[in-house]
Scaffold this motif. Structure first.
Motif, PDB file in Angstrom:
ATOM      1  N   GLU A  68       0.744  -1.098   0.064  1.00  0.00           N
ATOM      2  CA  GLU A  68       0.134   0.067   0.064  1.00  0.00           C
ATOM      3  C   GLU A  68       1.032   1.147   0.156  1.00  0.00           C
ATOM      4  OE1 GLU A  68      -3.613  -1.934   2.600  1.00  0.00           O
ATOM      5  OE2 GLU A  68      -2.165  -1.041   3.476  1.00  0.00           O
ATOM      6  N   ALA A  69       1.942   1.215   0.688  1.00  0.00           N
ATOM      7  CA  ALA A  69       3.061   2.312   0.779  1.00  0.00           C
ATOM      8  C   ALA A  69       3.579   2.717  -0.641  1.00  0.00           C
ATOM      9  CB  ALA A  69       3.956   1.991   1.782  1.00  0.00           C
ATOM     10  N   ALA A  70       3.851   1.427  -1.373  1.00  0.00           N
ATOM     11  CA  ALA A  70       4.479   1.851  -2.673  1.00  0.00           C
ATOM     12  C   ALA A  70       3.395   2.382  -3.631  1.00  0.00           C
ATOM     13  CB  ALA A  70       4.928   0.335  -3.226  1.00  0.00           C
ATOM     14  N   ALA A  71       2.276   1.764  -3.523  1.00  0.00           N
ATOM     15  CA  ALA A  71       1.093   2.192  -4.284  1.00  0.00           C
ATOM     16  C   ALA A  71       0.937   3.577  -4.250  1.00  0.00           C
ATOM     17  CB  ALA A  71      -0.256   1.331  -4.292  1.00  0.00           C
TER      18      ALA A  71
ATOM     19  N   ALA B 119      11.560   7.437   1.847  1.00  0.00           N
ATOM     20  CA  ALA B 119      10.454   6.488   1.843  1.00  0.00           C
ATOM     21  C   ALA B 119      10.338   5.477   0.587  1.00  0.00           C
ATOM     22  CB  ALA B 119       9.070   7.410   1.826  1.00  0.00           C
ATOM     23  N   VAL B 120      10.632   6.091  -0.366  1.00  0.00           N
ATOM     24  CA  VAL B 120      10.725   4.884  -1.547  1.00  0.00           C
ATOM     25  C   VAL B 120      11.787   3.807  -1.259  1.00  0.00           C
ATOM     26  CG1 VAL B 120      11.093   4.612  -4.055  1.00  0.00           C
ATOM     27  CG2 VAL B 120       9.628   6.809  -3.066  1.00  0.00           C
ATOM     28  N   ARG B 121      12.926   4.557  -1.173  1.00  0.00           N
ATOM     29  CA  ARG B 121      14.114   3.464  -0.827  1.00  0.00           C
ATOM     30  C   ARG B 121      13.872   2.488   0.218  1.00  0.00           C
ATOM     31  NH1 ARG B 121      18.082   7.161  -1.132  1.00  0.00           N
ATOM     32  NH2 ARG B 121      18.084   7.589   1.191  1.00  0.00           N
ATOM     33  N   THR B 122      13.222   3.073   1.415  1.00  0.00           N
ATOM     34  CA  THR B 122      12.910   2.107   2.652  1.00  0.00           C
ATOM     35  C   THR B 122      11.623   1.232   2.162  1.00  0.00           C
ATOM     36  OG1 THR B 122      13.260   3.976   4.054  1.00  0.00           O
ATOM     37  CG2 THR B 122      12.108   2.398   5.085  1.00  0.00           C
ATOM     38  N   CYS B 123      10.786   1.670   1.433  1.00  0.00           N
ATOM     39  CA  CYS B 123       9.555   0.683   1.200  1.00  0.00           C
ATOM     40  C   CYS B 123      10.411  -0.536   0.221  1.00  0.00           C
ATOM     41  CB  CYS B 123       8.830   1.507   0.243  1.00  0.00           C
ATOM     42  SG  CYS B 123       7.222   0.586  -0.210  1.00  0.00           S
ATOM     43  N   TRP B 124      11.261  -0.181  -0.584  1.00  0.00           N
ATOM     44  CA  TRP B 124      11.917  -1.141  -1.367  1.00  0.00           C
ATOM     45  C   TRP B 124      12.680  -2.218  -0.203  1.00  0.00           C
ATOM     46  CZ3 TRP B 124      11.389  -4.172  -5.116  1.00  0.00           C
ATOM     47  CH2 TRP B 124      12.188  -4.773  -5.867  1.00  0.00           C
ATOM     48  N   GLU B 125      13.313  -1.755   0.548  1.00  0.00           N
ATOM     49  CA  GLU B 125      14.222  -2.432   1.473  1.00  0.00           C
ATOM     50  C   GLU B 125      13.370  -3.285   2.338  1.00  0.00           C
ATOM     51  OE1 GLU B 125      17.823  -2.563   1.734  1.00  0.00           O
ATOM     52  OE2 GLU B 125      17.709  -1.139   0.223  1.00  0.00           O
ATOM     53  N   VAL B 126      12.080  -2.814   2.595  1.00  0.00           N
ATOM     54  CA  VAL B 126      11.106  -3.466   3.370  1.00  0.00           C
ATOM     55  C   VAL B 126      10.752  -4.790   2.539  1.00  0.00           C
ATOM     56  CG1 VAL B 126       9.099  -3.610   4.541  1.00  0.00           C
ATOM     57  CG2 VAL B 126      10.419  -1.593   4.954  1.00  0.00           C
TER      58      VAL B 126
ATOM     59  N   LEU C 139      11.997  -6.225   0.184  1.00  0.00           N
ATOM     60  CA  LEU C 139      13.075  -7.082   0.004  1.00  0.00           C
ATOM     61  C   LEU C 139      13.626  -7.855   1.251  1.00  0.00           C
ATOM     62  CD1 LEU C 139      15.692  -5.104  -2.057  1.00  0.00           C
ATOM     63  CD2 LEU C 139      14.532  -7.065  -3.006  1.00  0.00           C
ATOM     64  N   GLY C 140      12.910  -7.400   2.494  1.00  0.00           N
ATOM     65  CA  GLY C 140      13.066  -7.954   3.748  1.00  0.00           C
ATOM     66  C   GLY C 140      14.638  -7.618   4.411  1.00  0.00           C
ATOM     67  N   LYS C 141      14.923  -6.417   4.099  1.00  0.00           N
ATOM     68  CA  LYS C 141      16.202  -6.014   4.442  1.00  0.00           C
ATOM     69  C   LYS C 141      16.057  -4.915   5.518  1.00  0.00           C
ATOM     70  CE  LYS C 141      18.924  -6.500   0.226  1.00  0.00           C
ATOM     71  NZ  LYS C 141      19.854  -5.909  -0.736  1.00  0.00           N
ATOM     72  N   MET C 142      14.844  -4.577   5.821  1.00  0.00           N
ATOM     73  CA  MET C 142      14.500  -3.633   6.786  1.00  0.00           C
ATOM     74  C   MET C 142      13.200  -3.759   7.576  1.00  0.00           C
ATOM     75  SD  MET C 142      14.816   0.567   6.206  1.00  0.00           S
ATOM     76  CE  MET C 142      16.555   0.620   5.945  1.00  0.00           C
ATOM     77  N   ASP C 143      13.101  -3.308   8.633  1.00  0.00           N
ATOM     78  CA  ASP C 143      11.914  -3.630   9.482  1.00  0.00           C
ATOM     79  C   ASP C 143      10.614  -2.743   8.823  1.00  0.00           C
ATOM     80  OD1 ASP C 143      10.626  -4.997  11.849  1.00  0.00           O
ATOM     81  OD2 ASP C 143      10.232  -2.708  12.198  1.00  0.00           O
ATOM     82  N   ALA C 144       9.512  -3.105   8.944  1.00  0.00           N
ATOM     83  CA  ALA C 144       8.233  -2.214   8.270  1.00  0.00           C
ATOM     84  C   ALA C 144       7.957  -0.932   9.211  1.00  0.00           C
ATOM     85  CB  ALA C 144       6.972  -3.247   8.182  1.00  0.00           C
ATOM     86  N   PHE C 145       8.361  -1.214  10.527  1.00  0.00           N
ATOM     87  CA  PHE C 145       8.119  -0.042  11.411  1.00  0.00           C
ATOM     88  C   PHE C 145       9.068   1.439  10.828  1.00  0.00           C
ATOM     89  CE2 PHE C 145       9.938   2.893  14.868  1.00  0.00           C
ATOM     90  CZ  PHE C 145       8.772   3.044  15.467  1.00  0.00           C
ATOM     91  N   GLU C 146      10.350   0.969  10.236  1.00  0.00           N
ATOM     92  CA  GLU C 146      11.191   2.082   9.700  1.00  0.00           C
ATOM     93  C   GLU C 146      10.318   2.705   8.276  1.00  0.00           C
ATOM     94  OE1 GLU C 146      13.804   3.380  10.793  1.00  0.00           O
ATOM     95  OE2 GLU C 146      13.637   1.884  12.486  1.00  0.00           O
ATOM     96  N   LEU C 147       9.646   1.863   7.526  1.00  0.00           N
ATOM     97  CA  LEU C 147       8.830   2.191   6.595  1.00  0.00           C
ATOM     98  C   LEU C 147       7.875   3.138   7.123  1.00  0.00           C
ATOM     99  CD1 LEU C 147       7.829   2.574   3.831  1.00  0.00           C
ATOM    100  CD2 LEU C 147       6.718   0.298   3.850  1.00  0.00           C
ATOM    101  N   ARG C 148       7.115   3.124   8.044  1.00  0.00           N
ATOM    102  CA  ARG C 148       6.025   4.002   8.621  1.00  0.00           C
ATOM    103  C   ARG C 148       6.770   4.973   8.993  1.00  0.00           C
ATOM    104  NH1 ARG C 148       3.407   5.433  13.364  1.00  0.00           N
ATOM    105  NH2 ARG C 148       0.961   5.211  13.186  1.00  0.00           N
ATOM    106  N   ARG C 149       7.902   5.079   9.765  1.00  0.00           N
ATOM    107  CA  ARG C 149       8.611   6.378  10.263  1.00  0.00           C
ATOM    108  C   ARG C 149       8.658   7.214   8.936  1.00  0.00           C
ATOM    109  NH1 ARG C 149      13.183   5.110  13.980  1.00  0.00           N
ATOM    110  NH2 ARG C 149      13.371   7.333  13.860  1.00  0.00           N
ATOM    111  N   ALA C 150       9.367   6.474   7.918  1.00  0.00           N
ATOM    112  CA  ALA C 150       9.856   7.308   6.668  1.00  0.00           C
ATOM    113  C   ALA C 150       8.605   7.954   5.941  1.00  0.00           C
ATOM    114  CB  ALA C 150      10.569   6.236   5.884  1.00  0.00           C
ATOM    115  N   LEU C 151       7.382   7.033   5.968  1.00  0.00           N
ATOM    116  CA  LEU C 151       6.255   7.606   5.391  1.00  0.00           C
ATOM    117  C   LEU C 151       5.777   8.918   5.979  1.00  0.00           C
ATOM    118  CD1 LEU C 151       4.040   4.604   4.311  1.00  0.00           C
ATOM    119  CD2 LEU C 151       4.976   6.422   2.921  1.00  0.00           C
ATOM    120  N   LEU C 152       5.728   9.006   7.342  1.00  0.00           N
ATOM    121  CA  LEU C 152       5.573  10.054   8.159  1.00  0.00           C
ATOM    122  C   LEU C 152       6.320  11.218   7.999  1.00  0.00           C
ATOM    123  CD1 LEU C 152       4.528   8.165  11.688  1.00  0.00           C
ATOM    124  CD2 LEU C 152       2.732   9.401   9.934  1.00  0.00           C
ATOM    125  N   ARG C 153       7.540  10.985   7.777  1.00  0.00           N
ATOM    126  CA  ARG C 153       8.555  12.171   7.485  1.00  0.00           C
ATOM    127  C   ARG C 153       8.219  12.715   6.089  1.00  0.00           C
ATOM    128  NH1 ARG C 153      12.158   8.551   9.751  1.00  0.00           N
ATOM    129  NH2 ARG C 153      12.926   8.076   7.777  1.00  0.00           N
TER     130      ARG C 153
END
Length: 85
Positions: free
Chosen positions: A28-31, A48-55, A57-71
């Motif tokens: 949903e974040a990517a969309a 946020a785009v880079r973090t989404c891709w990392e999540v 790929l399984g290289k980063m925790d989804a919590f980090e994506l939430r934080r990146a989206l908020l920023r």
């Protein structure tokens, strides 16, 4: 490598001019980043785009994506509301 676009995080609602979007997965974040974002040149947007891709790929925790989206939302002037899941 197996991609996982369905990694979940605590949901947020992003309020755009003409709609609200509930976001709780990397998919949903990517969309929303690709289809609905008002611009693609902000530093936090790029993170946020880079973090989404990392999540995905399984290289980063989804919590980090939430934080990146908020920023990124703050940077773009998009209202973000914590949602009850």
């Amino acid at each position: 490598m197996k991609l996982n676009p369905w990694k979940e995080f605590e949901p947020i609602v992003l309020v755009f001019e003409n709609k609200k979007r509930l976001i709780s997965t990397a998919h949903e974040a990517a969309a929303v980043l690709i289809k609905d974002w008002p611009g693609d040149d902000g530093d936090e947007y790029c993170v946020a785009v880079r973090t989404c891709w990392e999540v995905i790929l399984g290289k980063m925790d989804a919590f980090e994506l939430r934080r990146a989206l908020l920023r990124a939302a703050e940077e773009a002037g998009i209202a973000a509301i914590a949602a009850v899941h």
